[in-house]
Enzyme design. Structure first.
Site, PDB file in Angstrom:
ATOM      1  N   ASP A 322     -18.713 -29.946 -21.226  1.00 29.29           N
ATOM      2  CA  ASP A 322     -18.615 -30.202 -19.792  1.00 29.29           C
ATOM      3  C   ASP A 322     -19.987 -30.115 -19.120  1.00 29.29           C
ATOM      4  OD1 ASP A 322     -17.000 -30.420 -17.276  1.00 29.29           O
ATOM      5  OD2 ASP A 322     -17.844 -28.439 -16.914  1.00 29.29           O
ATOM      6  N   GLU A 375     -20.108 -34.929 -21.710  1.00 33.45           N
ATOM      7  CA  GLU A 375     -19.786 -35.460 -20.383  1.00 33.45           C
ATOM      8  C   GLU A 375     -21.114 -35.478 -19.622  1.00 33.45           C
ATOM      9  OE1 GLU A 375     -18.164 -34.788 -16.044  1.00 33.45           O
ATOM     10  OE2 GLU A 375     -18.710 -33.111 -17.309  1.00 33.45           O
TER      11      GLU A 375
END
Length: 641
Positions: A322, A375
């Protein structure tokens, strides 16, 4: 006579020894989680628990818990030099007991912290760690694990169902929150995923976190599957069950930041321990969170060992990392004056870059067939390039640029799409610069962005027809696929972690038809090698007509490696029927219609069409050969040749 050699203290297998400290201090003790935390042990014939915690600037540390009535003077820990790990053996402690560390800071203040290496935690709102034994988990997924070693994401299908377990489905009418346990969830999600045709699930919010509204992105227990859904054994059962049903498991992983909760990692020993000491480097102003100090070997070790913990100890098949951009840029989300430049005066976090190269080299080097997914929302170069070529070493990268262009185009009234035609073709200009996943994730259906179906223009039929055309284009486009739960059947409301998906919508025909369309797209994708085996090779994709902006029609071919089974896609993004539509084709062959959005089961008119179309020598789309096909409003047709 020579001097007698000093006797080295014998170190028991579970104890922290000099080598452990050395490797941890170097950032290379990749199994440190086997020593740190709380582990059942035997000393001098007595059973108990061995505790170890890193608190380098603490004056004193004690372990407190149910076994000593939370008395901070009962079990002081011994400091091990040189890295500042505190250890002790407590014979009274047993499995299931709650515990914390009582840390006396240099200023003499006592603070109580959960164990950073705990394998299990008290259910929120409680914040204590719980002693558990995860050394004897029962695994029956040997066939999957053996096959994983030779699995190649570049040549294999990968269609990911992004799921938040606590809000996917719940037990109705229960007095508690009605969460499915890991075991219940395993059986329910497996049945659904197999029917739909996904290859992987990506699970949000697994590592322990105190606040449901953070969706699991503000972690306090990096080594503990959340107790919301059961025990570590239950979690292992879920992984086992999915693997035995040939479903891969990816976890969301958050090495970018952590919350300020007093029981968590923030100011762990009374000083910035896990985070940068400089607030300009160590804090996210927008998120109110702390940033890991990637320059400290021990912090790097904590994170890299954690990635390996999930992949090696719990058999997880990959991590979706993330907020990578927030780690790479020192000025991410910050104004002038809020950040400190690197030694060259730039905004790149050199320590985070080195961390990623180290992380991905170790994780993927030790675990062939696993994936590390970034990401990353900027144009940072070589995210999926090898560290040897100055890349970050990830396996795959979320294609946020494609996602933005795609959703903006799909939101447009069809009348205006002709002026935005390039938004659907632009991604092909950089499609091979990285190994991409096309994503329509949870981030796109929250914070007033609308669900996927409610992004679509028009009413009723138009909304569903638009989304079906969009999903077909996504499935045909190069790149792996990810869709967030509920969007496959047209969830109307935005997603909320506080309730289950609106499964009742499936009593209505349009939602059933959309779900059937997406299911058949997934099975088409998985069954046809042309859809995935040349994803990272320009030979695998060919535009037939990328410039039909006036009619908002896109036509392209996906090629298989051996050229035996190729697929022709035609997608119409307006409500205008084209009864005389003619498409250019690469060869004078027969073209078999294998997917037709006008089929009655997908909500179309169900007009009878021939299955086989023969190309004739007639110029169209700059090709010698072509064939005619009556293209419906918002029509999608896929032909095999």
């Amino acid at each position: 006579m020579g001097k007698k050699k000093s006797k080295q203290k014998k170190v028991l297998p579970y104890e922290i020894g000099e080598l452990d400290q050395y490797l941890f201090g170097q950032g290379t003790h990749y199994e440190i989680y086997q020593k740190m935390g709380a582990h059942k042990a035997v000393r001098n014939g007595k059973s108990g628990v061995y505790f170890a915690v890193w608190a380098p600037h603490a004056r004193r540390v004690a372990v407190v818990g149910e076994f000593n009535d939370w008395d901070f003077e009962a079990d002081y820990m011994e400091r091990q030099e040189p890295v500042g790990i505190y250890t002790c053996f407590v014979p009274e402690a047993k499995e299931g007991d709650l515990y914390k560390y009582c840390i006396e800071t240099k200023q003499g203040k006592r603070i109580f912290k959960a164990d950073p290496f705990a394998n299990y935690a008290e259910l929120r709102p409680g914040t204590a760690s719980r002693i558990t034994d995860i050394h004897n988990l029962k695994w029956t997924d040997q066939l999957w694990m053996e096959g994983r070693k030779t699995w190649d994401n570049k040549k294999s299908p990968m269609s990911i169902y992004e799921v938040h377990p606590g809000s996917w489905m719940r037990h109705p009418g229960r007095e508690d929150e009605g969460f499915y346990t890991y075991r219940e969830f395993a059986k329910a999600i497996t049945k659904y995923v197999k029917e739909m045709g996904y290859t992987h699930v990506e699970l949000m919010g697994i590592a322990e976190h105190p606040f449901d509204g953070s969706w699991g992105y503000q972690v306090t227990g990096y080594y503990a599957p959340t107790s919301r859904y059961g025990t570590p054994e239950d979690f292992a059962y879920m992984i086992n069950y999915l693997h035995r049903n040939k479903i891969g498991v990816i976890l969301d992983w958050v090495p970018a930041h952590f919350p300020r909760d007093v029981h968590g990692l923030a100011d762990f020993d009374g000083t910035p321990t896990f985070e940068y000491a400089d607030p300009k480097k160590g804090e996210h102003p927008d998120w109110g969170t702390k940033i890991f100090d990637y320059g400290k070997p021990e912090v790097q070790n904590f994170l890299i060992a954690n990635a390996l913990f999930w992949i090696e100890h719990y058999h997880v098949d990959g991590l979706r990392v993330d907020a990578v951009a927030s780690m790479l840029y020192l000025d991410y989300g910050k104004q002038d004056g809020q950040w400190t430049a690197n030694k060259y005066g730039g905004n790149e976090n050199l320590e985070a870059i080195a961390f990623f190269k180290h992380l991905n080299s170790v994780v993927l080097g030790r675990n062939h067939g696993c994936v590390m997914i970034a990401e990353e929302s900027t144009a940072w170069p070589k995210v999926t390039g090898t560290p040897e070529e100055d890349g970050l070493g990830f396996s795959l990268k979320w294609n946020m640029g494609w996602m933005h262009d795609f959703t903006e185009y799909m939101k447009l009234d069809p009348l205006f799409r002709k002026n935005a035609h390039h938004m659907m073709t632009f991604a092909m200009s950089y499609a091979y610069s990285e190994n991409y996943i096309l994503v329509l994730s949870h981030d796109e259906v929250v914070h007033l962005k609308c669900s996927m179906i409610n992004k679509m223009p028009g009413e009723g039929f138009d909304k569903f027809a638009n989304l079906k055309a969009g999903y077909a284009f996504m499935m045909g486009h190069p790149g792996k696929k990810l869709l967030f739960m509920g969007q496959e059947f047209g969830q109307l409301r935005e997603w909320s972690e506080e309730r289950e998906l609106d499964w009742f919508l499936l009593s209505e025909l349009p939602h059933q038809q959309l779900q059937a369309w997406y299911r058949d797209l997934l099975h088409l994708y998985k069954k046809n090698r042309a859809m995935y085996e040349l994803d990272t090779d320009p030979e695998g994709f060919e535009w037939i007509n990328a410039n039909d902006g006036f009619r908002s029609i896109f036509s392209f071919v996906r090629h298989s490696k051996d050229g035996k089974k190729n697929l022709l896609f035609v997608c119409n993004f307006t409500p205008v029927e084209r009864p005389d539509y003619c498409v250019g084709v690469p060869r004078r062959k027969q073209y078999k219609l294998i997917l037709n959005s006008d089929d009655i089961k997908y909500g179309g008119k169900g007009e009878v069409r021939p299955e086989i179309y023969k190309a004739v020598k007639k110029e169209c789309d700059g090709r010698k050969y072509s064939f005619a096909y009556p293209l419906p409003a918002y029509g999608v047709a896929v032909f095999e040749f």
